[in-house]
Scaffold this motif. Structure first.
Motif, PDB file in Angstrom:
ATOM      1  N   VAL A  78       0.914  -0.936   0.035  1.00 56.32           N
ATOM      2  CA  VAL A  78      -0.479  -0.046  -0.062  1.00 56.32           C
ATOM      3  C   VAL A  78       0.765   1.192   0.064  1.00 56.32           C
ATOM      4  O   VAL A  78       1.673   1.871   0.787  1.00 56.32           O
ATOM      5  CB  VAL A  78      -1.031   0.305   1.246  1.00 56.32           C
ATOM      6  CG1 VAL A  78      -1.315   1.088   1.439  1.00 56.32           C
ATOM      7  CG2 VAL A  78      -1.690  -1.237   1.819  1.00 56.32           C
ATOM      8  N   SER A  79       0.969   2.116  -1.208  1.00 59.93           N
ATOM      9  CA  SER A  79       1.755   3.167  -1.079  1.00 59.93           C
ATOM     10  C   SER A  79       1.301   4.512  -0.521  1.00 59.93           C
ATOM     11  O   SER A  79      -0.029   4.340   0.190  1.00 59.93           O
ATOM     12  CB  SER A  79       1.624   3.417  -2.498  1.00 59.93           C
ATOM     13  OG  SER A  79       1.967   4.606  -2.939  1.00 59.93           O
ATOM     14  N   ARG A  80       2.475   5.208  -0.144  1.00 64.85           N
ATOM     15  CA  ARG A  80       2.265   6.140   0.968  1.00 64.85           C
ATOM     16  C   ARG A  80       1.733   7.140   0.591  1.00 64.85           C
ATOM     17  O   ARG A  80       1.325   7.924   0.702  1.00 64.85           O
ATOM     18  CB  ARG A  80       3.454   6.401   2.043  1.00 64.85           C
ATOM     19  CG  ARG A  80       3.591   5.038   2.791  1.00 64.85           C
ATOM     20  CD  ARG A  80       4.724   5.410   4.137  1.00 64.85           C
ATOM     21  NE  ARG A  80       4.861   4.709   4.825  1.00 64.85           N
ATOM     22  CZ  ARG A  80       4.394   4.586   6.265  1.00 64.85           C
ATOM     23  NH1 ARG A  80       4.366   5.292   6.294  1.00 64.85           N
ATOM     24  NH2 ARG A  80       4.347   3.450   7.215  1.00 64.85           N
ATOM     25  N   ASP A  81       2.606   6.799  -0.885  1.00 69.81           N
ATOM     26  CA  ASP A  81       1.629   8.169  -1.382  1.00 69.81           C
ATOM     27  C   ASP A  81       0.233   8.620  -2.318  1.00 69.81           C
ATOM     28  O   ASP A  81       0.154   9.649  -2.493  1.00 69.81           O
ATOM     29  CB  ASP A  81       2.681   8.685  -2.803  1.00 69.81           C
ATOM     30  CG  ASP A  81       4.613   8.151  -2.921  1.00 69.81           C
ATOM     31  OD1 ASP A  81       4.934   8.457  -1.645  1.00 69.81           O
ATOM     32  OD2 ASP A  81       4.563   7.649  -3.431  1.00 69.81           O
ATOM     33  N   ILE A  82      -0.520   7.349  -2.486  1.00 72.08           N
ATOM     34  CA  ILE A  82      -1.248   7.646  -2.647  1.00 72.08           C
ATOM     35  C   ILE A  82      -2.218   8.095  -1.455  1.00 72.08           C
ATOM     36  O   ILE A  82      -2.745   7.859  -0.300  1.00 72.08           O
ATOM     37  CB  ILE A  82      -2.158   6.306  -3.145  1.00 72.08           C
ATOM     38  CG1 ILE A  82      -1.559   5.988  -3.842  1.00 72.08           C
ATOM     39  CG2 ILE A  82      -3.470   6.203  -3.652  1.00 72.08           C
ATOM     40  CD1 ILE A  82      -1.471   4.434  -4.922  1.00 72.08           C
ATOM     41  N   THR A  83      -3.518   9.433  -2.242  1.00 73.63           N
ATOM     42  CA  THR A  83      -4.189   9.348  -1.038  1.00 73.63           C
ATOM     43  C   THR A  83      -5.488   9.899  -1.420  1.00 73.63           C
ATOM     44  O   THR A  83      -6.763   9.769   0.082  1.00 73.63           O
ATOM     45  CB  THR A  83      -3.962  11.606  -1.274  1.00 73.63           C
ATOM     46  OG1 THR A  83      -3.758  11.991  -2.210  1.00 73.63           O
ATOM     47  CG2 THR A  83      -2.381  11.282  -0.293  1.00 73.63           C
ATOM     48  N   ASP A  84      -6.118   9.194  -2.123  1.00 70.76           N
ATOM     49  CA  ASP A  84      -7.607   8.996  -3.091  1.00 70.76           C
ATOM     50  C   ASP A  84      -8.081   8.236  -2.306  1.00 70.76           C
ATOM     51  O   ASP A  84      -7.129   7.016  -1.794  1.00 70.76           O
ATOM     52  CB  ASP A  84      -7.535   9.225  -4.517  1.00 70.76           C
ATOM     53  CG  ASP A  84      -9.022   8.150  -4.777  1.00 70.76           C
ATOM     54  OD1 ASP A  84      -9.688   9.906  -5.103  1.00 70.76           O
ATOM     55  OD2 ASP A  84      -9.268   7.214  -4.962  1.00 70.76           O
ATOM     56  N   PHE A  85      -9.047   8.824  -1.338  1.00 64.97           N
ATOM     57  CA  PHE A  85     -10.335   6.994  -0.464  1.00 64.97           C
ATOM     58  C   PHE A  85     -10.155   5.857  -1.211  1.00 64.97           C
ATOM     59  O   PHE A  85      -9.959   4.829  -0.884  1.00 64.97           O
ATOM     60  CB  PHE A  85     -10.679   8.395  -0.067  1.00 64.97           C
ATOM     61  CG  PHE A  85     -11.673   7.202   0.872  1.00 64.97           C
ATOM     62  CD1 PHE A  85     -11.492   6.972   1.985  1.00 64.97           C
ATOM     63  CD2 PHE A  85     -12.980   6.116   0.443  1.00 64.97           C
ATOM     64  CE1 PHE A  85     -11.916   6.237   3.230  1.00 64.97           C
ATOM     65  CE2 PHE A  85     -13.498   5.239   1.144  1.00 64.97           C
ATOM     66  CZ  PHE A  85     -13.385   5.695   2.446  1.00 64.97           C
ATOM     67  N   PHE A  86     -10.687   6.318  -2.506  1.00 64.54           N
ATOM     68  CA  PHE A  86     -11.307   4.423  -3.085  1.00 64.54           C
ATOM     69  C   PHE A  86      -9.780   4.055  -3.002  1.00 64.54           C
ATOM     70  O   PHE A  86      -9.852   2.988  -3.529  1.00 64.54           O
ATOM     71  CB  PHE A  86     -11.769   5.033  -4.317  1.00 64.54           C
ATOM     72  CG  PHE A  86     -13.157   5.482  -3.821  1.00 64.54           C
ATOM     73  CD1 PHE A  86     -14.849   4.875  -3.132  1.00 64.54           C
ATOM     74  CD2 PHE A  86     -13.611   6.170  -3.485  1.00 64.54           C
ATOM     75  CE1 PHE A  86     -15.424   4.630  -2.548  1.00 64.54           C
ATOM     76  CE2 PHE A  86     -15.144   6.925  -3.033  1.00 64.54           C
ATOM     77  CZ  PHE A  86     -15.948   5.985  -2.903  1.00 64.54           C
ATOM     78  N   THR A  87      -8.796   4.566  -3.659  1.00 67.68           N
ATOM     79  CA  THR A  87      -7.609   4.294  -4.592  1.00 67.68           C
ATOM     80  C   THR A  87      -6.616   3.342  -3.415  1.00 67.68           C
ATOM     81  O   THR A  87      -6.039   1.765  -3.103  1.00 67.68           O
ATOM     82  CB  THR A  87      -6.561   5.022  -4.784  1.00 67.68           C
ATOM     83  OG1 THR A  87      -7.858   5.620  -6.042  1.00 67.68           O
ATOM     84  CG2 THR A  87      -5.355   4.121  -5.517  1.00 67.68           C
ATOM     85  N   ILE A  88      -6.630   3.731  -2.147  1.00 65.29           N
ATOM     86  CA  ILE A  88      -6.416   3.098  -1.368  1.00 65.29           C
ATOM     87  C   ILE A  88      -7.112   2.086  -0.539  1.00 65.29           C
ATOM     88  O   ILE A  88      -6.315   0.932  -0.004  1.00 65.29           O
ATOM     89  CB  ILE A  88      -6.245   4.538   0.270  1.00 65.29           C
ATOM     90  CG1 ILE A  88      -5.408   5.562   0.136  1.00 65.29           C
ATOM     91  CG2 ILE A  88      -6.018   3.789   1.632  1.00 65.29           C
ATOM     92  CD1 ILE A  88      -5.585   6.794   0.971  1.00 65.29           C
ATOM     93  N   ARG A  89      -8.754   2.613  -0.400  1.00 64.32           N
ATOM     94  CA  ARG A  89      -9.355   1.297  -0.244  1.00 64.32           C
ATOM     95  C   ARG A  89      -8.631   0.176  -1.044  1.00 64.32           C
ATOM     96  O   ARG A  89      -8.296  -1.443  -0.837  1.00 64.32           O
ATOM     97  CB  ARG A  89     -10.519   1.815   0.213  1.00 64.32           C
ATOM     98  CG  ARG A  89     -11.365   1.319   1.163  1.00 64.32           C
ATOM     99  CD  ARG A  89     -11.523   0.271   1.570  1.00 64.32           C
ATOM    100  NE  ARG A  89     -12.261   0.156   3.078  1.00 64.32           N
ATOM    101  CZ  ARG A  89     -11.542  -0.424   4.230  1.00 64.32           C
ATOM    102  NH1 ARG A  89     -11.001  -1.435   3.497  1.00 64.32           N
ATOM    103  NH2 ARG A  89     -12.354  -0.345   5.172  1.00 64.32           N
TER     104      ARG A  89
END
Length: 200
Positions: A78-89
């Motif tokens: 899980v990338s720490r750079d991603i901030t989009d809620f759904f992309t994290i999910r």
């Protein structure tokens, strides 16, 4: 963590872990049978008690082991750079589907362990469970919620995701059609729909 257990060959470890995961996922702590576990694992009952002493010891070990497996995958997956809620999910679900390739019942077990109502079992996993839930929450808290429509409560959306994913897993196992890739694809259908109706 019972280190003696890890002296066993990996294939035998996984047979025991998968048998226990299946029994506890489907029956909960109370109804899971050690007789069923040893039969599925192809081992003697004495071996279970040699490594874990009690059914409760096995349950706690399986829970702790499951969290350790998932934590390791999340750390790298899980990338720490991603901030989009759904992309994290989505990344979390992808990690879970990878874990389920080796341990098919791992996520269903964790879902059902959240609702475990046998006091000694619930107490045995409480500290690890709270740590895991806090870790997942810290990852989700990185999500940018400003894209949500005012009427789309992101916390309710997250609860919906959890409920839908659990139902998908239960149905797939009930129907005997579970495959990690198929689970992930179906989860993504719901996730993409929720993204479409939740974002401005």
């Amino acid at each position: 963590m019972n280190e003696k257990f890890f002296d066993l060959k990996k294939e035998k470890q996984d047979r025991i872990i998968n048998a226990a995961l299946r029994a506890f996922a489907l029956g909960g702590y109370l109804h899971a049978s050690t007789d069923d576990i040893v039969k599925m694992a192809g081992i003697s009952k004495g071996l279970i008690f040699h490594y874990f002493e009690t059914k409760l010891g096995l349950y706690q070990f399986i829970y702790d082991y499951s969290i350790r497996v998932i934590n390791l995958e999340i750390t790298t997956g899980v990338s720490r750079d991603i901030t989009d809620f759904f992309t994290i999910r989505e990344e979390i679900e992808r990690v879970l589907s990878i874990c389920m390739e080796q341990y098919p019942y791992i996520q269903l077990f964790l879902y059902n362990a959240e609702a475990e109502d046998t006091p000694e079992a619930a107490s045995a996993i409480l500290q690890t469970r709270e740590g895991y839930e806090a870790m997942i929450r810290s990852i989700l808290d990185r999500g940018d919620i400003t894209r949500f429509k005012p009427e789309a409560n992101y916390q309710i959306i997250d609860d919906m995701i959890q409920m839908v994913n659990k139902e998908i897993l239960e149905r797939m196992f009930r129907e005997g059609v579970f495959q990690p890739d198929g689970y992930y694809e179906e989860v993504m259908k719901y996730m993409n729909m929720l993204r479409a109706i939740s974002y401005d």
